[in-house]
Design an enzyme around this catalytic site. Structure first.
Site, PDB file in Angstrom:
ATOM      1  N   HIS A  70       0.832  -1.203   0.000  1.00 11.26           N
ATOM      2  CA  HIS A  70       0.000   0.000   0.000  1.00 11.26           C
ATOM      3  C   HIS A  70       0.868   1.255   0.000  1.00 11.26           C
ATOM      4  O   HIS A  70       1.921   1.310   0.628  1.00 11.26           O
ATOM      5  CB  HIS A  70      -1.008  -0.023   1.155  1.00 11.26           C
ATOM      6  CG  HIS A  70      -0.467   0.254   2.524  1.00 11.26           C
ATOM      7  ND1 HIS A  70      -0.301   1.538   3.020  1.00 11.26           N
ATOM      8  CD2 HIS A  70      -0.094  -0.585   3.523  1.00 11.26           C
ATOM      9  CE1 HIS A  70       0.155   1.473   4.262  1.00 11.26           C
ATOM     10  NE2 HIS A  70       0.295   0.200   4.590  1.00 11.26           N
ATOM     11  N   ASP A 156       6.248   2.531   7.415  1.00  6.55           N
ATOM     12  CA  ASP A 156       4.948   1.938   7.092  1.00  6.55           C
ATOM     13  C   ASP A 156       4.205   2.921   6.195  1.00  6.55           C
ATOM     14  O   ASP A 156       3.690   3.924   6.709  1.00  6.55           O
ATOM     15  CB  ASP A 156       4.192   1.651   8.389  1.00  6.55           C
ATOM     16  CG  ASP A 156       2.778   1.137   8.190  1.00  6.55           C
ATOM     17  OD1 ASP A 156       2.426   0.813   7.042  1.00  6.55           O
ATOM     18  OD2 ASP A 156       2.036   1.072   9.182  1.00  6.55           O
ATOM     19  N   GLU A 182      -5.206   1.853   2.450  1.00  7.08           N
ATOM     20  CA  GLU A 182      -5.072   0.802   3.456  1.00  7.08           C
ATOM     21  C   GLU A 182      -5.161   1.324   4.879  1.00  7.08           C
ATOM     22  O   GLU A 182      -5.754   0.706   5.759  1.00  7.08           O
ATOM     23  CB  GLU A 182      -3.742   0.048   3.253  1.00  7.08           C
ATOM     24  CG  GLU A 182      -3.622  -1.245   4.046  1.00  7.08           C
ATOM     25  CD  GLU A 182      -3.029  -1.080   5.434  1.00  7.08           C
ATOM     26  OE1 GLU A 182      -3.029  -2.060   6.208  1.00  7.08           O
ATOM     27  OE2 GLU A 182      -2.566   0.045   5.765  1.00  7.08           O
ATOM     28  N   GLU A 183      -4.556   2.513   5.131  1.00  7.39           N
ATOM     29  CA  GLU A 183      -4.498   3.029   6.498  1.00  7.39           C
ATOM     30  C   GLU A 183      -5.843   3.547   7.005  1.00  7.39           C
ATOM     31  O   GLU A 183      -6.007   3.776   8.203  1.00  7.39           O
ATOM     32  CB  GLU A 183      -3.462   4.163   6.591  1.00  7.39           C
ATOM     33  CG  GLU A 183      -2.024   3.734   6.360  1.00  7.39           C
ATOM     34  CD  GLU A 183      -1.437   2.915   7.488  1.00  7.39           C
ATOM     35  OE1 GLU A 183      -2.177   2.582   8.441  1.00  7.39           O
ATOM     36  OE2 GLU A 183      -0.243   2.601   7.418  1.00  7.39           O
ATOM     37  N   ASP A 209       4.251  -5.245   3.746  1.00  8.22           N
ATOM     38  CA  ASP A 209       3.882  -4.189   4.694  1.00  8.22           C
ATOM     39  C   ASP A 209       4.797  -4.329   5.903  1.00  8.22           C
ATOM     40  O   ASP A 209       5.560  -5.289   6.020  1.00  8.22           O
ATOM     41  CB  ASP A 209       2.407  -4.346   5.077  1.00  8.22           C
ATOM     42  CG  ASP A 209       1.756  -3.062   5.566  1.00  8.22           C
ATOM     43  OD1 ASP A 209       2.493  -2.123   5.928  1.00  8.22           O
ATOM     44  OD2 ASP A 209       0.513  -3.004   5.611  1.00  8.22           O
ATOM     45  N   HIS A 287       3.523   4.200  13.762  1.00 12.62           N
ATOM     46  CA  HIS A 287       2.642   5.322  13.396  1.00 12.62           C
ATOM     47  C   HIS A 287       3.067   6.640  14.047  1.00 12.62           C
ATOM     48  O   HIS A 287       2.235   7.457  14.432  1.00 12.62           O
ATOM     49  CB  HIS A 287       1.189   4.998  13.754  1.00 12.62           C
ATOM     50  CG  HIS A 287       0.545   4.049  12.801  1.00 12.62           C
ATOM     51  ND1 HIS A 287      -0.799   3.730  12.861  1.00 12.62           N
ATOM     52  CD2 HIS A 287       1.041   3.350  11.746  1.00 12.62           C
ATOM     53  CE1 HIS A 287      -1.095   2.860  11.898  1.00 12.62           C
ATOM     54  NE2 HIS A 287       0.007   2.626  11.206  1.00 12.62           N
TER      55      HIS A 287
END
Length: 312
Positions: A70, A156, A182-183, A209, A287
């Site tokens: 992604h 990521d 995706e997120e 990923d 994140h």
């Protein structure tokens, strides 16, 4: 030995691309493919544009298996009264630097986290003017590389994209999919999977990923092969992957989690008979602007993908 390309990773991270706003990263990947495909082992068909939104599908030879990586990132959207609304699940740390652009130009601002007496949290930006409503903001790039690890926002999933592009160099038969959204809940995997299944009979997927460092998955432990998160891949497919990692003496560790999802779980929710497995290097500070991955785990990830795309 696989070759980690930190210069390409740094360029990928500089490209903004929050969920729903992947146009710039799509263009970057297409330009990279066009500039480098002459040096790849096999010819590539490139599918994008109408019917693909901001996603890209690369086809090599007669594909049996697809890599899904992604291209979108977490971030924030500017709302009303200087408020910020999360895109995906970013960490929120008071004072973190955010960047973007609106009709008035480039933006570099800071996040302000405000908590009231009842524990409710409000997110705002600090800037010398009002930012256009609906503007997307993302973490300011801060790329740090040592002999041991790389630390930067958006490993990521820019690292998953890097892995996929690296595998393209000597891929003879396979598909490489650069997906979107995706997120923030998924959204492109269904039609991308349908395209692969209907046109090429592809029904196997590897999810390129980045996973998390946990009690059971550590830095420098090798690439993580995920046996499950909230979704459960089919055990017979998983067993093939583990056996090939062992046979080729690639350093790996097994991940078993109760939560989390990816393009794999989105693919499993379609009506398509895809086998899939999430395979990725583990990162710390998930994140956040300081995500960290060990280079040894990146190398193991690239090695395993190259083997799997030949053998399964």
């Amino acid at each position: 030995m696989a070759h980690f390309k930190p210069e390409l990773l740094e360029k990928l991270i500089e490209v903004r691309g929050t969920s729903g706003d992947e146009g710039a990263i799509k263009d970057f990947i297409l330009n990279y493919v066009n500039e480098n495909k002459a040096n790849w082992k096999s010819e590539v068909e490139v599918h994008h544009g109408e019917g693909f939104q901001d996603a890209i599908v690369l086809i090599f030879g007669k594909p049996r298996t697809a890599i899904f990586a992604h291209t979108d990132t977490i971030g924030f959207t500017v709302g009303y009264n200087n408020n910020l609304i999360k895109i995906g699940g970013p960490r929120t740390i008071d004072g973190m630097k955010l960047v973007g652009s609106d009709s008035q130009g480039e933006i570099e601002t800071e996040l302000m986290v405000i908590e009231d007496d009842e524990g409710n949290t409000t997110l705002k930006y600090v800037f010398d003017r009002e930012i256009d409503r609906g503007t997307n903001l993302s973490f300011k790039p801060d790329f740090n590389l040592t002999d041991q690890h790389v630390q930067t926002p958006y490993l990521d999933n820019r690292l998953g994209v890097l892995n996929a592009l690296t595998v393209c160099e000597d891929l003879e038969n396979g598909a490489v999919v650069f997906s979107t959204y995706e997120e923030h809940g998924g959204g492109s995997v269904g039609f991308l999977g349908r395209f692969l299944y209907d046109n090429y009979k592809v029904r196997q997927a590897l999810i390129s990923d980045i996973t998390w460092v946990t009690d059971g998955v550590q830095h420098d432990g090798g690439v993580a092969i995920s046996m499950r998160d909230k979704a459960i891949p089919r055990r017979s497919f998983l067993n093939k992957i583990i056996a090939l990692a062992k046979e080729n003496k690639i350093k790996y560790q097994l991940e078993v989690e109760s939560a989390g999802g990816s393009d794999g779980s989105m693919l499993q929710m379609t009506d398509l008979p895809f086998d899939w497995c999430f395979i990725g290097a583990p990162e710390d500070n998930v994140h956040s602007p300081t995500e960290k991955v060990y280079i040894s785990d990146i190398e193991a990830m690239i090695e395993l993908y190259k083997v799997l795309m030949k053998e399964i």
